[in-house]
Design a protein around this motif. Structure first.
Motif, PDB file in Angstrom:
ATOM      1  N   VAL A  32       0.838  -1.198   0.000  1.00  0.00           N
ATOM      2  CA  VAL A  32       0.000   0.000   0.000  1.00  0.00           C
ATOM      3  C   VAL A  32       0.875   1.251   0.000  1.00  0.00           C
ATOM      4  CG1 VAL A  32      -1.697   1.331   1.303  1.00  0.00           C
ATOM      5  CG2 VAL A  32      -1.935  -1.145   1.114  1.00  0.00           C
ATOM      6  N   ARG A  33       1.933   1.240   0.797  1.00  0.00           N
ATOM      7  CA  ARG A  33       2.835   2.398   0.859  1.00  0.00           C
ATOM      8  C   ARG A  33       3.456   2.677  -0.511  1.00  0.00           C
ATOM      9  NH1 ARG A  33       8.009   2.290   0.948  1.00  0.00           N
ATOM     10  NH2 ARG A  33       8.087   0.110   1.648  1.00  0.00           N
ATOM     11  N   VAL A  34       3.950   1.630  -1.175  1.00  0.00           N
ATOM     12  CA  VAL A  34       4.572   1.809  -2.489  1.00  0.00           C
ATOM     13  C   VAL A  34       3.546   2.311  -3.506  1.00  0.00           C
ATOM     14  CG1 VAL A  34       5.682   0.603  -4.397  1.00  0.00           C
ATOM     15  CG2 VAL A  34       6.377   0.125  -2.052  1.00  0.00           C
ATOM     16  N   ALA A  35       2.315   1.810  -3.428  1.00  0.00           N
ATOM     17  CA  ALA A  35       1.272   2.266  -4.342  1.00  0.00           C
ATOM     18  C   ALA A  35       0.994   3.758  -4.147  1.00  0.00           C
ATOM     19  CB  ALA A  35      -0.002   1.459  -4.145  1.00  0.00           C
ATOM     20  N   LEU A  36       0.906   4.194  -2.904  1.00  0.00           N
ATOM     21  CA  LEU A  36       0.652   5.603  -2.623  1.00  0.00           C
ATOM     22  C   LEU A  36       1.820   6.479  -3.073  1.00  0.00           C
ATOM     23  CD1 LEU A  36      -0.977   5.339   0.919  1.00  0.00           C
ATOM     24  CD2 LEU A  36      -2.119   5.874  -1.238  1.00  0.00           C
ATOM     25  N   GLU A  37       3.028   5.992  -2.858  1.00  0.00           N
ATOM     26  CA  GLU A  37       4.201   6.749  -3.293  1.00  0.00           C
ATOM     27  C   GLU A  37       4.224   6.894  -4.810  1.00  0.00           C
ATOM     28  OE1 GLU A  37       7.433   4.587  -1.618  1.00  0.00           O
ATOM     29  OE2 GLU A  37       7.263   5.523   0.369  1.00  0.00           O
ATOM     30  N   PHE A  60      -3.144  -0.235  -6.522  1.00  0.00           N
ATOM     31  CA  PHE A  60      -2.518  -1.204  -5.628  1.00  0.00           C
ATOM     32  C   PHE A  60      -2.258  -2.522  -6.354  1.00  0.00           C
ATOM     33  CE2 PHE A  60      -3.335  -5.045  -3.166  1.00  0.00           C
ATOM     34  CZ  PHE A  60      -2.262  -5.018  -2.291  1.00  0.00           C
ATOM     35  N   HIS A  61      -3.256  -2.995  -7.103  1.00  0.00           N
ATOM     36  CA  HIS A  61      -3.099  -4.270  -7.807  1.00  0.00           C
ATOM     37  C   HIS A  61      -2.035  -4.179  -8.884  1.00  0.00           C
ATOM     38  CE1 HIS A  61      -5.246  -7.973  -7.008  1.00  0.00           C
ATOM     39  NE2 HIS A  61      -6.149  -7.260  -6.377  1.00  0.00           N
ATOM     40  N   ALA A  62      -1.949  -3.054  -9.548  1.00  0.00           N
ATOM     41  CA  ALA A  62      -0.921  -2.888 -10.572  1.00  0.00           C
ATOM     42  C   ALA A  62       0.469  -2.987  -9.953  1.00  0.00           C
ATOM     43  CB  ALA A  62      -1.094  -1.544 -11.272  1.00  0.00           C
TER      44      ALA A  62
END
Length: 263
Positions: A32-37, A60-62
């Motif tokens: 989730v953190r990486v997706a938001l970043e 997120f899924h990507a």
């Protein structure tokens, strides 16, 4: 409205989904953190044709798919951690089932998240249902102070092929029940009849036995704060039977002790 303001209401829930998908709090939160970043840096765009919640899960899924589950904390590729087991064993149907049963998306919304036709998602959900029905039965301890809800959960648990080892309405009753018979799974409400805490009851139980736990609460956002240890598996009241089934399946599938028994 800022991007953060649009996404903030949905963050506790995408974190819940990430933990259920990977079977681990730290691993799920990493994704989730990486997706938001990636969104903040402009590396990933929220599709304008999607609602903010659907778009957040889509990004997120990507991220989760493109990294190949390589962001696990302290994990080795091909190891025995929950995320590695999922990548080796769990079909795409498990993702579709979680999105619809645990997170409440429609098959159409899940199709947007997974970049798949709706008909394919419906087929994936059916496959997941078949896999879940094949799960081995276990003994379940229900910790719930509301009699009607407890009865509903007990009926559902039995319909799923599991046995109910005991029901408890307080922390003390729960501990006593486990002393009499060790369960294979615990379903625990947060607030109990005598003012005691289901969280404390679970801590007592886990101090003696390594068993998977699913918490039940009407206020999941109070537990999914990121400021303290959080449950990996959580059911929100009022719940649907499919939600309970999804959570039970994932809790049993990912629990390390169960994996050792199956090895």
């Amino acid at each position: 409205m800022s991007l953060l303001a649009r996404l903030a209401p949905h963050l506790p829930y995408v974190r819940r989904y990430a933990r259920a998908l990977t079977g681990d709090q730290a691993t799920g939160d990493n994704y989730v953190r990486v997706a938001l970043e990636a969104v903040a840096a402009g590396e990933r765009q929220l599709p304008p044709s999607m609602t903010p919640r659907v778009a957040l899960y889509h990004v997120f899924h990507a991220i989760w798919s493109s990294t190949g589950a390589q962001l696990e904390t302290g994990a080795e590729a091909g190891g025995g951690d929950p995320a590695s087991r999922l990548m080796r064993m769990a079909p795409r149907s498990r993702q579709a089932f979680l999105l619809t049963a645990l997170e409440g998306f429609t098959p159409s919304e899940a199709a947007q998240i997974l970049d798949a036709p709706v008909s394919d998602v419906e087929g994936l959900i059916a496959e997941a249902q078949s896999d879940i029905d094949a799960e081995l039965a276990t003994d379940v301890l229900i910790i719930e102070d509301e009699a009607i809800i407890s009865a509903d959960i007990e009926s559902l648990v039995r319909e799923l092929g599991h046995d109910v080892s005991a029901t408890a309405t307080t922390r003390d009753e729960a501990v006593e029940a486990v002393a009499r018979h060790r369960p294979g799974l615990v379903l625990a409400d947060i607030q109990l009849a005598d003012g005691s805490s289901g969280i404390d009851a679970v801590k007592d139980i886990l101090g003696q036995h390594d068993v998977p736990v699913i918490f039940i609460t009407a206020f999941p956002e109070r537990l999914l704060t990121g400021e303290r240890p959080e449950p990996t598996f959580l059911i929100t009241k009022p719940f649907q039977p499919e939600t309970v089934k999804a959570a039970i399946s994932q809790a049993l599938f990912f629990h390390p002790a169960r994996q050792k028994e199956a090895a």
